[in-house]
Design an enzyme around this catalytic site. Sequence first.
Site, mmCIF file in Angstrom:
data_model
loop_
_atom_site.group_PDB
_atom_site.id
_atom_site.type_symbol
_atom_site.label_atom_id
_atom_site.label_comp_id
_atom_site.label_asym_id
_atom_site.label_seq_id
_atom_site.Cartn_x
_atom_site.Cartn_y
_atom_site.Cartn_z
ATOM 1 N N TYR A 46 16.491 -13.164 30.404
ATOM 2 C CA TYR A 46 16.390 -14.503 29.815
ATOM 3 C C TYR A 46 17.374 -14.608 28.672
ATOM 4 O O TYR A 46 17.463 -13.706 27.842
ATOM 5 C CB TYR A 46 14.971 -14.775 29.301
ATOM 6 N N GLU A 48 18.227 -17.995 26.921
ATOM 7 C CA GLU A 48 18.361 -19.387 26.484
ATOM 8 C C GLU A 48 19.229 -19.463 25.241
ATOM 9 O O GLU A 48 19.062 -18.684 24.305
ATOM 10 C CB GLU A 48 16.982 -19.993 26.205
ATOM 11 N N ASP A 192 35.612 -35.179 38.332
ATOM 12 C CA ASP A 192 34.772 -34.191 39.009
ATOM 13 C C ASP A 192 35.644 -33.563 40.096
ATOM 14 O O ASP A 192 35.901 -34.167 41.129
ATOM 15 C CB ASP A 192 33.549 -34.890 39.609
ATOM 16 N N THR A 218 32.382 -27.554 40.654
ATOM 17 C CA THR A 218 31.563 -26.477 41.193
ATOM 18 C C THR A 218 32.453 -25.237 41.194
ATOM 19 O O THR A 218 33.668 -25.327 40.996
ATOM 20 C CB THR A 218 31.113 -26.748 42.641
ATOM 21 N N LYS A 221 33.454 -23.908 46.000
ATOM 22 C CA LYS A 221 34.181 -24.581 47.087
ATOM 23 C C LYS A 221 35.560 -23.923 47.213
ATOM 24 O O LYS A 221 35.623 -22.747 47.543
ATOM 25 C CB LYS A 221 34.176 -26.084 46.856
ATOM 26 N N ARG A 227 27.818 -19.869 43.989
ATOM 27 C CA ARG A 227 27.368 -21.255 43.823
ATOM 28 C C ARG A 227 27.116 -21.517 42.346
ATOM 29 O O ARG A 227 26.447 -20.737 41.681
ATOM 30 C CB ARG A 227 26.056 -21.494 44.567
HETATM 31 C C1 LIG Z 1 29.805 -30.562 45.901
HETATM 32 C C2 LIG Z 1 29.961 -31.611 44.871
HETATM 33 C C3 LIG Z 1 29.070 -31.723 43.792
HETATM 34 C C4 LIG Z 1 27.726 -31.031 43.732
HETATM 35 O O1 LIG Z 1 27.680 -29.722 43.782
HETATM 36 P P1 LIG Z 1 26.282 -28.953 44.011
HETATM 37 O O2 LIG Z 1 26.619 -27.592 43.536
HETATM 38 O O3 LIG Z 1 25.985 -29.068 45.465
HETATM 39 O O4 LIG Z 1 25.260 -29.620 43.171
HETATM 40 C C5 LIG Z 1 29.355 -32.641 42.796
HETATM 41 N N1 LIG Z 1 30.423 -33.422 42.862
HETATM 42 C C6 LIG Z 1 31.277 -33.389 43.901
HETATM 43 C C7 LIG Z 1 32.447 -34.297 43.916
HETATM 44 C C8 LIG Z 1 31.065 -32.482 44.945
HETATM 45 O O5 LIG Z 1 31.913 -32.479 45.985
#
Ligand SMILES: *Cc1c(COP(=O)(O)O)cnc(C)c1O
Length: 423
Positions: A46, A48, A192, A218, A221, A227
């Site tokens: 933990y 925090e 994003d 993220t 990807k 993740r």
């Molecule tokens: C995949 C994605 C997310 C979310 O990611 P998670 O880890 O699945 O919550 C947010 N924004 C965009 C543009 C994405 O492609």
Amino acid sequence: MGQDIIFDLIEKEKQRQIKGIELIASENFVSEEVMKAAGSVLTNKYAEGYPGRRYYGGCEVVDEIEQIAIDRAKELFGAEFVNVQPHSGAQANAAVFLACLNPGDKVMGLDLAHGGHLTHGSSVNFSGITYSPVFYRVNKEDGRINYEEMAETARKEKPKMIIVGASAYSRDYDYKKFREAADEIGAILMADISHPSGLIAKGILNDPMSYCDIVTTTTHKTLRGTRGGMIMLGQDFENPFGQKTPKGELKMMSQILDSAVFPGTQGGPLEHIISAKAVTFKEALSDEYLTYIVQVLKNAQALSKALIERGFEIISGGTDNHLMLIDLHNKNITGKAAEKALGKADITCNKNMIPYDDKSPFITSGIRFGTAAVTTRGLKEEDMIKIADFVNEVVADPENEAVLAKIKTEVNSLMNSRPLFQW
Ligand SMILES: *Cc1c(COP(=O)(O)O)cnc(C)c1O
């Protein structure tokens, strides 16, 4: 007592991953080192708070780990501030919304049906439930963002925050146009970059860092990590309009964002995942990763070209990144049926709405392909031609079990020749 069935199922999933062609644009395969860190004893801890200011004892080691993750991410993206604690991309975005907006405030994102993400204002997501979303879209003719309409909507609706980024958009962004639209109305500009972050980190796509106030991503990807999510602020830059972000403002913003992650939207950080992020960033800083991500792009362009040559319609006519969106209208098959038939041939992808789709999100007229995962498996341009042939055969005869079984055998033998896992 025998082994827990869960471990049998994990082995089964591993075999599925090994045998099939993975075309889901948001997926990838992590390295053995990333896997090792993610499955480590750090899950017991933990912590925090943040390095040097925690609410629990015994954080000396995780403090070091988290600081290394932060420093590597800063180097990778040229960022001035990074928070590596968000559990996912959605969590990173939730924290930014909490930090920047009040409930009911207007936010503008790319329409979900035009490639946008759930967390950019969808009515079924916190972003559309708690806040008031307005949307910009892509052109019907060329599938590219309609920048004039975007600027006009911003002028008319005056959103407090504008989001640039998508989950199913194969082209690069003109961040300067977004900056101009935001500046005209004094809006916050957030990027994003969840999907193309790996291509951006290595300079293959335009860099949002010098135009956007906040950048989220993220890590699983194209970045090819565990993740997770993260939030970044760009360096103190002189933007093209002569405005320099003052140091004090950056510090204040970073504190607001840290508080929005913890305690705002999360409890204890996942230090095992943060350690895996640190390993991911080190890998992404390497020349091997540069070679990889260049090949991801080459493969995406080779796949899209091969599909076009076989009569497939790609939205916007091609790709600048790792993904493409295919309009299946002329192939007389729905996205749902295509996904299912391809799945039977061990080719995994997802059905996807196309811009101005006439079908529901459960059926759709499109499928989305990405090359990040197959490139990790070592596939090259010539393999993309084989994949286009497989897809073409399946889509032409989706009910023919004999054809699907034949393709499946070919898919399995191609992937058998590209071993991946040590783990
Ligand atoms: C995949 C994605 C997310 C979310 O990611 P998670 O880890 O699945 O919550 C947010 N924004 C965009 C543009 C994405 O492609």
